[in-house]
Design a protein around this motif. Structure first.
Motif, PDB file in Angstrom:
ATOM      1  N   LEU A 124       3.390  -1.546   2.953  1.00  0.00           N
ATOM      2  CA  LEU A 124       2.310  -1.877   3.385  1.00  0.00           C
ATOM      3  C   LEU A 124       1.901  -2.927   4.294  1.00  0.00           C
ATOM      4  O   LEU A 124       2.248  -4.032   4.176  1.00  0.00           O
ATOM      5  CB  LEU A 124       1.291  -2.019   1.940  1.00  0.00           C
ATOM      6  N   GLY A 125       0.850  -2.598   5.450  1.00  0.00           N
ATOM      7  CA  GLY A 125       0.858  -3.732   6.327  1.00  0.00           C
ATOM      8  C   GLY A 125      -0.467  -3.281   7.417  1.00  0.00           C
ATOM      9  O   GLY A 125      -0.843  -1.929   7.248  1.00  0.00           O
ATOM     10  N   ALA A 126      -0.223  -4.293   8.211  1.00  0.00           N
ATOM     11  CA  ALA A 126      -1.240  -3.926   9.422  1.00  0.00           C
ATOM     12  C   ALA A 126      -0.710  -2.708  10.445  1.00  0.00           C
ATOM     13  O   ALA A 126       0.264  -2.800  10.655  1.00  0.00           O
ATOM     14  CB  ALA A 126      -1.467  -5.119  10.354  1.00  0.00           C
ATOM     15  N   PRO A 127      -1.707  -1.990  10.664  1.00  0.00           N
ATOM     16  CA  PRO A 127      -1.207  -0.621  11.334  1.00  0.00           C
ATOM     17  C   PRO A 127      -0.629  -0.945  12.761  1.00  0.00           C
ATOM     18  O   PRO A 127       0.545  -0.158  13.155  1.00  0.00           O
ATOM     19  CB  PRO A 127      -2.484   0.264  11.516  1.00  0.00           C
ATOM     20  N   ASP A 128      -1.027  -2.051  13.469  1.00  0.00           N
ATOM     21  CA  ASP A 128      -0.357  -2.429  14.777  1.00  0.00           C
ATOM     22  C   ASP A 128       1.010  -2.708  14.498  1.00  0.00           C
ATOM     23  O   ASP A 128       1.790  -2.750  15.041  1.00  0.00           O
ATOM     24  CB  ASP A 128      -1.304  -3.103  15.323  1.00  0.00           C
ATOM     25  N   ALA A 129       1.360  -3.555  13.355  1.00  0.00           N
ATOM     26  CA  ALA A 129       2.638  -4.149  13.024  1.00  0.00           C
ATOM     27  C   ALA A 129       3.468  -2.835  12.585  1.00  0.00           C
ATOM     28  O   ALA A 129       4.744  -3.200  12.938  1.00  0.00           O
ATOM     29  CB  ALA A 129       2.280  -5.113  12.000  1.00  0.00           C
ATOM     30  N   LEU A 130       3.014  -1.880  11.872  1.00  0.00           N
ATOM     31  CA  LEU A 130       3.886  -0.706  11.634  1.00  0.00           C
ATOM     32  C   LEU A 130       3.784   0.330  12.672  1.00  0.00           C
ATOM     33  O   LEU A 130       5.127   1.107  12.576  1.00  0.00           O
ATOM     34  CB  LEU A 130       3.413  -0.281  10.302  1.00  0.00           C
ATOM     35  N   ALA A 131       3.018   0.500  13.644  1.00  0.00           N
ATOM     36  CA  ALA A 131       3.010   1.667  14.330  1.00  0.00           C
ATOM     37  C   ALA A 131       4.323   1.534  15.506  1.00  0.00           C
ATOM     38  O   ALA A 131       4.765   2.844  15.444  1.00  0.00           O
ATOM     39  CB  ALA A 131       1.747   1.233  15.472  1.00  0.00           C
ATOM     40  N   PRO A 132       5.090   0.466  15.869  1.00  0.00           N
ATOM     41  CA  PRO A 132       6.261   1.023  16.450  1.00  0.00           C
ATOM     42  C   PRO A 132       7.356   1.639  15.923  1.00  0.00           C
ATOM     43  O   PRO A 132       8.452   2.126  16.362  1.00  0.00           O
ATOM     44  CB  PRO A 132       6.535  -0.544  17.000  1.00  0.00           C
ATOM     45  N   HIS A 133       7.191   1.415  14.606  1.00  0.00           N
ATOM     46  CA  HIS A 133       8.491   1.929  13.887  1.00  0.00           C
ATOM     47  C   HIS A 133       7.975   3.549  13.080  1.00  0.00           C
ATOM     48  O   HIS A 133       8.914   3.991  12.502  1.00  0.00           O
ATOM     49  CB  HIS A 133       8.592   1.203  12.619  1.00  0.00           C
ATOM     50  N   LEU A 134       6.851   4.105  13.563  1.00  0.00           N
ATOM     51  CA  LEU A 134       6.338   5.257  12.756  1.00  0.00           C
ATOM     52  C   LEU A 134       7.006   6.402  13.651  1.00  0.00           C
ATOM     53  O   LEU A 134       7.024   6.371  14.831  1.00  0.00           O
ATOM     54  CB  LEU A 134       4.718   5.500  13.038  1.00  0.00           C
ATOM     55  N   ALA A 135       7.526   7.353  12.826  1.00  0.00           N
ATOM     56  CA  ALA A 135       7.973   8.801  13.642  1.00  0.00           C
ATOM     57  C   ALA A 135       6.986   9.565  14.339  1.00  0.00           C
ATOM     58  O   ALA A 135       7.340   9.883  15.480  1.00  0.00           O
ATOM     59  CB  ALA A 135       8.607   9.434  12.621  1.00  0.00           C
ATOM     60  N   ARG A 136       5.676   9.454  13.861  1.00  0.00           N
ATOM     61  CA  ARG A 136       4.587  10.102  14.602  1.00  0.00           C
ATOM     62  C   ARG A 136       3.523   9.084  14.539  1.00  0.00           C
ATOM     63  O   ARG A 136       3.173   8.335  13.665  1.00  0.00           O
ATOM     64  CB  ARG A 136       4.055  11.305  13.715  1.00  0.00           C
ATOM     65  N   LEU A 192      -0.377   7.303  14.761  1.00  0.00           N
ATOM     66  CA  LEU A 192      -1.285   7.384  13.961  1.00  0.00           C
ATOM     67  C   LEU A 192      -2.527   8.203  14.887  1.00  0.00           C
ATOM     68  O   LEU A 192      -2.561   7.892  16.264  1.00  0.00           O
ATOM     69  CB  LEU A 192      -1.881   6.157  13.609  1.00  0.00           C
ATOM     70  N   PRO A 193      -3.552   8.973  14.399  1.00  0.00           N
ATOM     71  CA  PRO A 193      -4.720   9.224  15.273  1.00  0.00           C
ATOM     72  C   PRO A 193      -5.470   7.857  15.695  1.00  0.00           C
ATOM     73  O   PRO A 193      -5.585   7.034  15.284  1.00  0.00           O
ATOM     74  CB  PRO A 193      -5.653   9.989  14.191  1.00  0.00           C
ATOM     75  N   ALA A 194      -5.774   8.177  17.037  1.00  0.00           N
ATOM     76  CA  ALA A 194      -6.272   6.840  17.670  1.00  0.00           C
ATOM     77  C   ALA A 194      -7.489   6.414  17.090  1.00  0.00           C
ATOM     78  O   ALA A 194      -7.755   5.225  17.224  1.00  0.00           O
ATOM     79  CB  ALA A 194      -6.591   7.439  19.342  1.00  0.00           C
ATOM     80  N   SER A 195      -8.440   7.098  16.762  1.00  0.00           N
ATOM     81  CA  SER A 195      -9.719   6.923  16.260  1.00  0.00           C
ATOM     82  C   SER A 195      -9.644   6.288  14.707  1.00  0.00           C
ATOM     83  O   SER A 195     -10.428   5.738  14.197  1.00  0.00           O
ATOM     84  CB  SER A 195     -10.784   7.730  16.405  1.00  0.00           C
ATOM     85  N   ALA A 196      -8.687   6.756  13.947  1.00  0.00           N
ATOM     86  CA  ALA A 196      -8.611   6.539  12.633  1.00  0.00           C
ATOM     87  C   ALA A 196      -8.853   4.875  12.207  1.00  0.00           C
ATOM     88  O   ALA A 196      -9.608   4.690  11.326  1.00  0.00           O
ATOM     89  CB  ALA A 196      -7.222   6.985  11.770  1.00  0.00           C
ATOM     90  N   VAL A 197      -8.147   4.008  12.954  1.00  0.00           N
ATOM     91  CA  VAL A 197      -8.032   2.827  12.792  1.00  0.00           C
ATOM     92  C   VAL A 197      -9.162   2.085  13.439  1.00  0.00           C
ATOM     93  O   VAL A 197      -9.915   1.406  12.898  1.00  0.00           O
ATOM     94  CB  VAL A 197      -6.787   1.996  13.046  1.00  0.00           C
ATOM     95  N   ALA A 198      -9.503   2.414  14.557  1.00  0.00           N
ATOM     96  CA  ALA A 198     -10.527   1.581  15.315  1.00  0.00           C
ATOM     97  C   ALA A 198     -12.177   1.953  14.825  1.00  0.00           C
ATOM     98  O   ALA A 198     -12.565   1.016  14.692  1.00  0.00           O
ATOM     99  CB  ALA A 198     -10.552   2.275  16.977  1.00  0.00           C
ATOM    100  N   GLU A 199     -12.274   3.094  14.568  1.00  0.00           N
ATOM    101  CA  GLU A 199     -13.563   3.281  13.681  1.00  0.00           C
ATOM    102  C   GLU A 199     -13.844   2.383  12.486  1.00  0.00           C
ATOM    103  O   GLU A 199     -14.868   1.924  12.264  1.00  0.00           O
ATOM    104  CB  GLU A 199     -13.790   4.661  13.333  1.00  0.00           C
ATOM    105  N   ARG A 200     -12.749   2.080  11.549  1.00  0.00           N
ATOM    106  CA  ARG A 200     -12.882   1.447  10.520  1.00  0.00           C
ATOM    107  C   ARG A 200     -12.741  -0.125  10.734  1.00  0.00           C
ATOM    108  O   ARG A 200     -13.756  -0.944  10.227  1.00  0.00           O
ATOM    109  CB  ARG A 200     -11.612   1.736   9.512  1.00  0.00           C
ATOM    110  N   ALA A 201     -12.213  -0.485  11.705  1.00  0.00           N
ATOM    111  CA  ALA A 201     -11.751  -1.993  12.150  1.00  0.00           C
ATOM    112  C   ALA A 201     -13.187  -2.178  12.971  1.00  0.00           C
ATOM    113  O   ALA A 201     -13.607  -3.509  12.746  1.00  0.00           O
ATOM    114  CB  ALA A 201     -10.699  -2.069  13.163  1.00  0.00           C
ATOM    115  N   GLY A 202     -13.829  -1.327  13.537  1.00  0.00           N
ATOM    116  CA  GLY A 202     -15.100  -1.579  14.331  1.00  0.00           C
ATOM    117  C   GLY A 202     -16.293  -1.829  13.375  1.00  0.00           C
ATOM    118  O   GLY A 202     -17.312  -2.688  13.576  1.00  0.00           O
ATOM    119  N   SER A 203     -16.121  -1.499  12.015  1.00  0.00           N
ATOM    120  CA  SER A 203     -17.221  -1.479  11.131  1.00  0.00           C
ATOM    121  C   SER A 203     -16.675  -2.817  10.168  1.00  0.00           C
ATOM    122  O   SER A 203     -17.511  -3.158   9.231  1.00  0.00           O
ATOM    123  CB  SER A 203     -16.982  -0.305  10.115  1.00  0.00           C
ATOM    124  N   GLY A 204     -15.966  -3.589  10.496  1.00  0.00           N
ATOM    125  CA  GLY A 204     -15.705  -4.840  10.064  1.00  0.00           C
ATOM    126  C   GLY A 204     -14.680  -4.823   8.841  1.00  0.00           C
ATOM    127  O   GLY A 204     -14.533  -5.634   7.846  1.00  0.00           O
TER     128      GLY A 204
END
Length: 828
Positions: free
Chosen positions: A377-389, A391-403
């Protein structure tokens, strides 16, 4: 962690540096010592005059006169000194650093030492759980992760590698290393912050400044009047006793009792506010809160509970993300805010853990190895380089943009994959995403309603936080604020005061702001005439709390913040400021009404003294007769203050005081002088005609201590005390009626203001009349206050004069004659 031990100082070098003043000595106390505090409060200019008069009266055996002249001034001095000494003791005891021993490298080995014994150049070992006690860089061979939230408000720990600076007051939460002690004692960050927090910055409130102005103005007028009257006394050959008595009366004209009344009202207000969740540490803060039009507040711990709330879980890859998150949270042996919130909100059963990697800010993830595989369990950008597929581009950005705080739950593609490399260091294997989780700081339940009520009362709110501006803005929106465009702290760097003022004027939310920037924002608001409250809980808020008109701390906050605050919120709810604000307004309203009573008495006595002196008659007051102001002013103002209702502060208080006090004093003094002159002439003529009854002569001989027919000044002394009795009776009764003009129970007295509907002032006046009658008719009391016994001529003069006085004053106030004569109604 195996950390190489660097060479440290020798014992001889340490001794030399300590003698040179290079030790980590705690900063000293406040600048004013106890002797200075006592001297400036007890032996002020006004008190010194009173003490000289009191000593002279004591030397002449006038005990009653001395007590009346000196008592109130001494009480005020003791209260002021006690308050300042209490504040000094609290500030002198303030320390940011703990006293737990630290480990230093000396003579080639590690040895424990008290923080105060560390010297410049020492090598200090830093391990998890240690507080950093000096400033300086991390030395080669190690690294540490420190919690700087106490100083900066930043909630995430920060990794410090060799060459990076550690600041005193921070706490090591992970890693191990050594630090060079570069800045120690007062030169360290903790030392500078402690010295700044100890700085005495008590502001006088608007009411205190106005009362101070009025008292100084009256003092100046009394000095001028005293010079003229005492010069006349010298020309006429008055005795030393008479001169001292006149001086005591004239000094009594200064309405020093207002300060005592304010202190009493503040103390009672503080007690009432404490019962509603706010502990007042600086008594004038009771009033200051009522003037506040801007509230600056930190985010974490003030607007929020310090806990996280689960907002959303989005499954990825078709697995039950919610159940997996609940199980993960329950399986972690090292709990933090995130896992505690997940475990409280989601179902799940703890796994059997074979290995665990605790969360660290340097990793930005945590993980467990179970029989079900490895989970992370961690920050999406920290885990992203190790993901087999990806993440959807908007999934994290929309939530992070809402604080929101967005985390990714993932599991190892290979069920047997470990979370460490061959050397045992934490390392991520290939992962597959299981679910996204969005979390938010938990808003305190009363915040939204409190924000709404502040806005309805014309109070603006500004949020000053060390967190990300987007996160702060989202929280502000939840609280009911319009965040507008948040201002990041780095953008404020380098702005001059004018540019900063423009930003502060249009901005509601400030993020990533340092303690110094919080202080500058508060100072900017003050420059523009705003009355500012700062609410905080960490040491990083201490400077801003000191800079604000009212500093407010949370009880759960740091000890330093609580010590420097004017008010402490004992339930950690800033909703307690609302009843505190209402109580402050009630106190202002009560003291304002009391000021009318005080100044009407002072102006009346001053005008009577001037008029009687110009007529060449005996001095109209003795010091003991001035003591009657306990009934005519002291008791009434006390109850009027207690019974006052919370209203907005009168911004035109001084002007309205003049509009009431001047006509009231002129009319009252005019009738009082007439009563005095008529009785003086009547008594004097009665003794010169030789037709005065023997029993009357005997009574006046007992009053004056002189003998009829033997002492040449018997007739003058008898006429003076008889006229003083009539004057004191008239002014006393008029003072009681004046209370009804200021708090009219009915339309009969509504010449100055509308009827209040409150019958308590009328009941108070009735009780005061009974007490005043006792003074006149009980021989022991009349003797104490220097009055004659009840005499028919006094009442046949006083009562008709009182009726005429009432009619004249009612007409003057009702028709606003002073405004018309002086043209005040024509002024812009």
């Amino acid at each position: 962690m195996d950390v190489a031990v660097p060479a440290g100082l020798t014992s001889a070098e340490v001794a030399t540096l300590r003698r040179a003043g290079e030790a980590n000595t705690p900063v000293g106390g406040t600048s004013r010592g106890y002797a200075t505090i006592l001297r400036t409060n007890v032996f002020s200019f006004y008190n010194t005059i009173l003490f000289v008069i009191g000593a002279a009266l004591l030397a002449m055996g006038r005990w009653n006169d001395a007590f009346v002249s000196v008592g109130l001034g001494l009480v005020n001095a003791v209260l002021s000194a006690a308050q300042e000494i209490r504040a000094k003791r609290k500030l002198d005891g303030l320390q940011l650093l703990e006293k737990a021993p630290v480990v230093v490298v000396r003579d080639g080995g590690e040895t424990p030492a008290a923080p105060a014994d560390v010297v410049r150049g020492d090598v200090v070992r830093v391990r998890a759980g240690d507080q950093v006690v000096v400033d300086g860089p991390v030395l080669p061979g190690g690294w540490v992760e420190v919690d700087e939230s106490l100083l900066t408000g930043e909630s995430e720990p920060v990794v410090k590698r060799p060459g990076d600076d550690l600041r005193s007051g921070t706490v090591c939460v992970a890693g191990e290393g050594h630090q060079e002690a570069r800045d120690v004692g007062a030169a360290s960050y903790a030392g500078r912050l402690t010295a700044e927090a100890r700085r005495v910055t008590t502001d006088k409130t608007p009411l205190q400044r106005r009362i101070d102005f009025v008292v100084r103005l009256v003092m100046a007028l009394v000095v001028l009047m005293s010079g003229a009257i005492l010069a006349q006394a010298a020309l006429e050959g008055f005795s030393l006793l008479r001169v001292v008595q006149i001086t005591a009366v004239l000094s009594g004209l200064v309405p020093y009792g207002l300060f005592f009344l304010i202190a009493l009202a503040y103390t009672r207000g503080a007690a009432l506010i404490a019962s509603r969740g706010a502990l007042v540490q600086q008594v004038n803060a009771v009033e200051s809160i009522s003037h506040v039009d801007v509230v600056c507040t930190d985010k974490t711990g003030t607007l929020t509970t310090g806990r996280l709330a689960l907002k959303d879980v989005e499954p990825l890859g078709g697995q039950d993300a919610a159940a997996a998150l609940g199980a993960f949270a329950r399986s972690a042996t090292t709990q933090n805010l995130t896992t505690a919130a997940l475990a409280a909100s989601l179902p799940g059963t703890a796994w059997e853990v074979r290995d665990e990697v605790p969360f660290a800010s340097s990793l930005r993830w945590s993980g467990v190895v179970t029989s079900e595989g490895a989970w992370v369990l961690g920050a999406p950008d920290a885990l992203a380089p190790h993901l087999a597929r990806p993440l959807p581009a908007s999934a994290v950005a929309e939530r992070a943009g809402s604080g929101l705080r967005v985390l990714l739950l993932a599991r190892a593609v290979d069920p047997d994959a470990p979370l460490r490399d061959a050397d045992g260091r934490a390392a991520l294997p290939p992962l597959e995403a299981v679910g996204l989780v969005a979390m938010a700081d938990e808003l305190r339940p009363e915040v939204a309603e409190t924000v709404r009520r502040f806005a309805a009362g014309g109070v603006a709110l500004k949020v000053l936080s060390g967190d990300d501006p987007r996160t702060v803005a989202a929280l502000a929106t939840q609280a009911g604020l319009d965040p507008g465009r948040p201002a990041p702290g780095p953008d404020l760097e380098g702005l001059d005061d004018a540019a900063l003022d423009r930003v502060v004027g249009r901005t509601t939310v400030f993020g990533r702001v340092a303690p110094e920037q919080k202080e500058r924002i508060v100072s900017s608001l003050r420059r523009h005439g705003r009355y500012v409250t700062m609410i905080g809980d960490g040491v990083n808020d201490a400077r801003a709390l000191k800079a604000a008109h009212v500093g407010v701390a949370m009880r759960s906050g740091s000890a330093v913040t609580r010590d420097v605050a004017d008010v402490v919120l004992v339930d950690d709810s800033f909703a307690a400021l609302l009843p505190a604000r209402a109580e402050g307004r009630r106190i202002i309203s009560g003291i304002a009404v009391s000021t009318y009573v005080f100044l009407a008495r002072v102006a009346t006595q001053g005008l009577v003294i001037l008029a009687v002196t110009m007529l060449g008659l005996g001095f109209p007051y003795s010091p003991t007769q001035v003591g009657l102001t306990l009934l005519t002013v002291g008791v009434p103002t006390l109850f009027l203050t207690l019974w006052a209702r919370p209203t907005a502060p009168d911004e035109r208080l001084l002007g309205n005081l003049a509009r009431f006090v001047v006509p009231a004093a002129l009319v009252t003094a005019g009738f009082g002088t007439a009563v005095y002159a008529w009785l003086y002439k009547a008594v004097a003529q009665g003794f010169t005609t030789g037709r005065t009854p023997a029993e009357v002569i005997a009574q006046f001989e007992s009053y004056t201590g002189l003998t009829y027919g033997t002492d040449a000044d018997f007739a003058e002394a008898a006429a003076t005390i008889g006229a003083q009795t009539g004057l004191s009776t008239f002014v006393g009764l008029a003072s009681f009626v004046l209370i009804l003009f200021l708090a009219p129970p009915s339309r009969l007295f509504a010449a100055w203001t509308r009827p209040t509907g409150d019958r308590r002032p009328a009941v108070l006046v009735a009780m005061l009349l009974v007490a005043f009658a006792a003074v006149l008719f009980v021989p022991a009391l009349s003797d104490y206050f220097g009055l004659t016994g009840p005499a028919a001529p006094v009442f046949t003069v006083v009562l008709p004069a009182l009726v005429l006085w009432f009619a004249a004053l009612w007409a003057v106030l009702r028709l606003r004659l002073l405004d018309r004569i002086l043209g005040l109604d024509q002024l812009p």
